[in-house]
Design a protein around this motif. Structure first.
Motif, PDB file in Angstrom:
ATOM      1  N   GLY A  57       0.795  -1.228   0.000  1.00 53.83           N
ATOM      2  CA  GLY A  57       0.000   0.000   0.000  1.00 53.83           C
ATOM      3  C   GLY A  57       0.822   1.269   0.000  1.00 53.83           C
ATOM      4  O   GLY A  57       0.478   2.247  -0.654  1.00 53.83           O
ATOM      5  N   GLU A  70       0.763   6.409   1.034  1.00 51.03           N
ATOM      6  CA  GLU A  70      -0.479   7.078   0.647  1.00 51.03           C
ATOM      7  C   GLU A  70      -1.719   6.346   1.163  1.00 51.03           C
ATOM      8  O   GLU A  70      -2.687   6.973   1.566  1.00 51.03           O
ATOM      9  CB  GLU A  70      -0.572   7.192  -0.877  1.00 51.03           C
ATOM     10  CG  GLU A  70       0.484   8.077  -1.495  1.00 51.03           C
ATOM     11  CD  GLU A  70       1.807   7.333  -1.698  1.00 51.03           C
ATOM     12  OE1 GLU A  70       1.792   6.088  -1.757  1.00 51.03           O
ATOM     13  OE2 GLU A  70       2.835   7.996  -1.771  1.00 51.03           O
ATOM     14  N   LYS A  71      -1.679   5.011   1.142  1.00 50.20           N
ATOM     15  CA  LYS A  71      -2.867   4.257   1.535  1.00 50.20           C
ATOM     16  C   LYS A  71      -2.864   3.841   2.998  1.00 50.20           C
ATOM     17  O   LYS A  71      -3.916   3.717   3.600  1.00 50.20           O
ATOM     18  CB  LYS A  71      -3.004   3.023   0.649  1.00 50.20           C
ATOM     19  CG  LYS A  71      -3.303   3.383  -0.775  1.00 50.20           C
ATOM     20  CD  LYS A  71      -3.563   2.161  -1.589  1.00 50.20           C
ATOM     21  CE  LYS A  71      -3.847   2.567  -3.019  1.00 50.20           C
ATOM     22  NZ  LYS A  71      -4.058   1.457  -3.894  1.00 50.20           N
ATOM     23  N   MET A  72      -1.705   3.586   3.567  1.00 51.03           N
ATOM     24  CA  MET A  72      -1.637   3.055   4.933  1.00 51.03           C
ATOM     25  C   MET A  72      -1.493   4.143   5.991  1.00 51.03           C
ATOM     26  O   MET A  72      -1.880   3.950   7.119  1.00 51.03           O
ATOM     27  CB  MET A  72      -0.460   2.073   5.074  1.00 51.03           C
ATOM     28  CG  MET A  72      -0.625   0.819   4.296  1.00 51.03           C
ATOM     29  SD  MET A  72      -1.952  -0.192   4.936  1.00 51.03           S
ATOM     30  CE  MET A  72      -3.066  -0.216   3.568  1.00 51.03           C
ATOM     31  N   GLU A 109       3.623   3.200   8.441  1.00 49.98           N
ATOM     32  CA  GLU A 109       5.005   3.257   7.939  1.00 49.98           C
ATOM     33  C   GLU A 109       5.990   3.225   9.095  1.00 49.98           C
ATOM     34  O   GLU A 109       7.028   2.589   9.010  1.00 49.98           O
ATOM     35  CB  GLU A 109       5.227   4.530   7.114  1.00 49.98           C
ATOM     36  CG  GLU A 109       4.608   4.508   5.759  1.00 49.98           C
ATOM     37  CD  GLU A 109       5.400   3.669   4.769  1.00 49.98           C
ATOM     38  OE1 GLU A 109       6.632   3.634   4.848  1.00 49.98           O
ATOM     39  OE2 GLU A 109       4.746   3.040   3.926  1.00 49.98           O
TER      40      GLU A 109
END
Length: 65
Positions: free
Chosen positions: A27, A30-32, A37
């Protein structure tokens, strides 16, 4: 329940941590989100540790005493 021979909770937690680490890898930021991260190294550490503990405990159950 024998704590020394119980490997299933570690296996399940290892799979969950591995899925979280895979989601971060696929992902991305941007998505997670930033918190996933930042947790990626911890997810990998827990996944490897849980798989190792479950493997050791599983091997003890399959060995004959």
């Amino acid at each position: 329940m024998d704590i020394e021979r119980d490997y299933l909770p570690f296996l399940i937690f290892g799979i969950i941590c591995l899925l979280c680490a895979t989601a971060v890898t696929i992902g991305g930021f941007e998505k997670m989100g930033i918190w996933m991260e930042a947790m990626y190294p911890i997810f990998m550490l827990f996944a490897v540790a849980c798989f190792a503990i479950s493997w050791i405990r599983w091997k003890k159950t399959t060995e004959k005493d």
